[in-house]
Design a protein around this motif. Structure first.
Motif, PDB file in Angstrom:
ATOM      1  N   VAL A 146       0.553  -1.244   0.186  1.00  0.00           N
ATOM      2  CA  VAL A 146       0.032  -0.015   0.030  1.00  0.00           C
ATOM      3  C   VAL A 146       0.829   1.315   0.058  1.00  0.00           C
ATOM      4  N   ALA A 147       1.867   1.334   0.722  1.00  0.00           N
ATOM      5  CA  ALA A 147       2.668   2.267   0.961  1.00  0.00           C
ATOM      6  C   ALA A 147       3.423   2.611  -0.498  1.00  0.00           C
ATOM      7  N   ASN A 148       4.065   1.664  -1.236  1.00  0.00           N
ATOM      8  CA  ASN A 148       4.593   1.813  -2.508  1.00  0.00           C
ATOM      9  C   ASN A 148       3.468   2.365  -3.438  1.00  0.00           C
ATOM     10  N   GLU A 149       2.108   1.790  -3.410  1.00  0.00           N
ATOM     11  CA  GLU A 149       1.210   2.325  -4.487  1.00  0.00           C
ATOM     12  C   GLU A 149       0.863   3.601  -4.116  1.00  0.00           C
ATOM     13  N   LEU A 150       0.933   4.177  -2.784  1.00  0.00           N
ATOM     14  CA  LEU A 150       0.488   5.352  -2.662  1.00  0.00           C
ATOM     15  C   LEU A 150       1.586   6.298  -2.306  1.00  0.00           C
ATOM     16  N   SER A 151       2.762   5.921  -2.664  1.00  0.00           N
ATOM     17  CA  SER A 151       3.891   6.846  -2.128  1.00  0.00           C
ATOM     18  C   SER A 151       3.922   7.565  -0.842  1.00  0.00           C
ATOM     19  N   ILE A 152       3.741   6.592   0.094  1.00  0.00           N
ATOM     20  CA  ILE A 152       3.869   7.038   1.310  1.00  0.00           C
ATOM     21  C   ILE A 152       4.475   5.953   2.274  1.00  0.00           C
ATOM     22  N   ALA A 153       4.983   6.277   3.540  1.00  0.00           N
ATOM     23  CA  ALA A 153       5.651   5.344   4.386  1.00  0.00           C
ATOM     24  C   ALA A 153       5.096   4.404   4.821  1.00  0.00           C
ATOM     25  N   PRO A 154       5.499   3.094   5.005  1.00  0.00           N
ATOM     26  CA  PRO A 154       4.634   1.990   5.771  1.00  0.00           C
ATOM     27  C   PRO A 154       4.147   2.238   7.063  1.00  0.00           C
ATOM     28  N   CYS A 155       4.787   3.032   7.859  1.00  0.00           N
ATOM     29  CA  CYS A 155       4.309   3.249   9.049  1.00  0.00           C
ATOM     30  C   CYS A 155       3.211   4.148   9.009  1.00  0.00           C
ATOM     31  N   THR A 156       3.113   5.251   8.010  1.00  0.00           N
ATOM     32  CA  THR A 156       1.850   6.012   7.774  1.00  0.00           C
ATOM     33  C   THR A 156       0.616   4.923   7.334  1.00  0.00           C
ATOM     34  N   VAL A 157       0.995   4.096   6.719  1.00  0.00           N
ATOM     35  CA  VAL A 157      -0.114   3.204   6.231  1.00  0.00           C
ATOM     36  C   VAL A 157      -0.696   2.521   7.756  1.00  0.00           C
ATOM     37  N   GLU A 158       0.267   2.108   8.439  1.00  0.00           N
ATOM     38  CA  GLU A 158       0.018   1.303   9.693  1.00  0.00           C
ATOM     39  C   GLU A 158      -0.908   2.243  10.471  1.00  0.00           C
ATOM     40  N   ARG A 159      -0.510   3.431  10.656  1.00  0.00           N
ATOM     41  CA  ARG A 159      -1.443   4.525  11.384  1.00  0.00           C
ATOM     42  C   ARG A 159      -2.718   4.529  10.756  1.00  0.00           C
ATOM     43  N   HIS A 160      -2.904   4.716   9.454  1.00  0.00           N
ATOM     44  CA  HIS A 160      -4.227   4.804   8.829  1.00  0.00           C
ATOM     45  C   HIS A 160      -5.076   3.626   9.176  1.00  0.00           C
ATOM     46  N   ILE A 161      -4.550   2.404   8.886  1.00  0.00           N
ATOM     47  CA  ILE A 161      -5.152   1.129   9.291  1.00  0.00           C
ATOM     48  C   ILE A 161      -5.424   1.366  10.810  1.00  0.00           C
ATOM     49  N   GLU A 162      -4.657   1.553  11.629  1.00  0.00           N
ATOM     50  CA  GLU A 162      -5.115   1.787  12.876  1.00  0.00           C
ATOM     51  C   GLU A 162      -6.387   2.844  13.357  1.00  0.00           C
ATOM     52  N   ASN A 163      -6.147   3.854  12.554  1.00  0.00           N
ATOM     53  CA  ASN A 163      -7.219   4.933  12.587  1.00  0.00           C
ATOM     54  C   ASN A 163      -8.572   4.218  12.276  1.00  0.00           C
ATOM     55  N   VAL A 164      -8.674   3.400  11.105  1.00  0.00           N
ATOM     56  CA  VAL A 164      -9.836   3.107  10.656  1.00  0.00           C
ATOM     57  C   VAL A 164     -10.293   1.653  11.744  1.00  0.00           C
ATOM     58  N   ARG A 165      -9.320   1.214  12.252  1.00  0.00           N
ATOM     59  CA  ARG A 165      -9.857  -0.010  13.197  1.00  0.00           C
ATOM     60  C   ARG A 165     -10.331   0.711  14.419  1.00  0.00           C
ATOM     61  N   LEU A 166      -9.928   1.716  14.917  1.00  0.00           N
ATOM     62  CA  LEU A 166     -10.458   2.368  16.195  1.00  0.00           C
ATOM     63  C   LEU A 166     -11.899   2.852  15.603  1.00  0.00           C
ATOM     64  N   LYS A 167     -11.759   3.298  14.532  1.00  0.00           N
ATOM     65  CA  LYS A 167     -13.274   4.235  14.125  1.00  0.00           C
ATOM     66  C   LYS A 167     -14.331   3.103  13.930  1.00  0.00           C
ATOM     67  N   THR A 168     -13.960   1.761  13.338  1.00  0.00           N
ATOM     68  CA  THR A 168     -14.613   0.922  13.328  1.00  0.00           C
ATOM     69  C   THR A 168     -14.994   0.010  14.583  1.00  0.00           C
ATOM     70  N   ARG A 169     -14.213   0.333  15.476  1.00  0.00           N
ATOM     71  CA  ARG A 169     -14.515  -0.351  16.668  1.00  0.00           C
ATOM     72  C   ARG A 169     -14.330  -1.894  16.693  1.00  0.00           C
ATOM     73  N   THR A 170     -13.278  -2.350  15.996  1.00  0.00           N
ATOM     74  CA  THR A 170     -12.916  -3.797  15.860  1.00  0.00           C
ATOM     75  C   THR A 170     -11.637  -4.083  16.466  1.00  0.00           C
ATOM     76  N   ARG A 171     -11.432  -5.282  16.620  1.00  0.00           N
ATOM     77  CA  ARG A 171     -10.353  -5.632  17.485  1.00  0.00           C
ATOM     78  C   ARG A 171      -8.979  -5.842  16.942  1.00  0.00           C
ATOM     79  N   ASN A 172      -9.040  -6.183  15.638  1.00  0.00           N
ATOM     80  CA  ASN A 172      -7.465  -6.259  14.937  1.00  0.00           C
ATOM     81  C   ASN A 172      -7.990  -6.051  13.375  1.00  0.00           C
ATOM     82  N   ARG A 173      -6.956  -6.142  12.702  1.00  0.00           N
ATOM     83  CA  ARG A 173      -6.977  -5.791  11.416  1.00  0.00           C
ATOM     84  C   ARG A 173      -7.780  -6.812  10.630  1.00  0.00           C
TER      85      ARG A 173
END
Length: 75
Positions: free
Chosen positions: A29-56
């Motif tokens: 995802v990071a390569n495709e969007l030209s962003i850092a992998p840690c930024t992708v992980e942060r976005h995933i965590e934000n979505v996880r929190l917003k969806t109130r889910t336990r894990n990916r």
């Protein structure tokens, strides 16, 4: 717990969610969007929190079950 309302996601969170739901890794995802992998992980965590889910895996299961991807604009 029932998840019927799509949480408000940023445009980037939507992009990342769609790519992760298609099976891409954070690095891919990071390569495709030209962003850092840690930024992708942060976005995933934000979505996880917003969806109130336990894990990916739970996050993707809820997204697929409730067909949220169909409601999001195409990437």
């Amino acid at each position: 717990m029932q998840y019927s309302v799509i949480p408000h996601l940023t445009a980037r969170e939507e992009e990342v969610l769609k790519l992760v739901a298609r099976g891409r890794s954070a690095k891919e995802v990071a390569n495709e969007l030209s962003i850092a992998p840690c930024t992708v992980e942060r976005h995933i965590e934000n979505v996880r929190l917003k969806t109130r889910t336990r894990n990916r895996a739970h996050m993707i299961a809820v997204v697929m079950r409730d067909n949220w991807l169909a409601a999001l604009p195409a990437v």
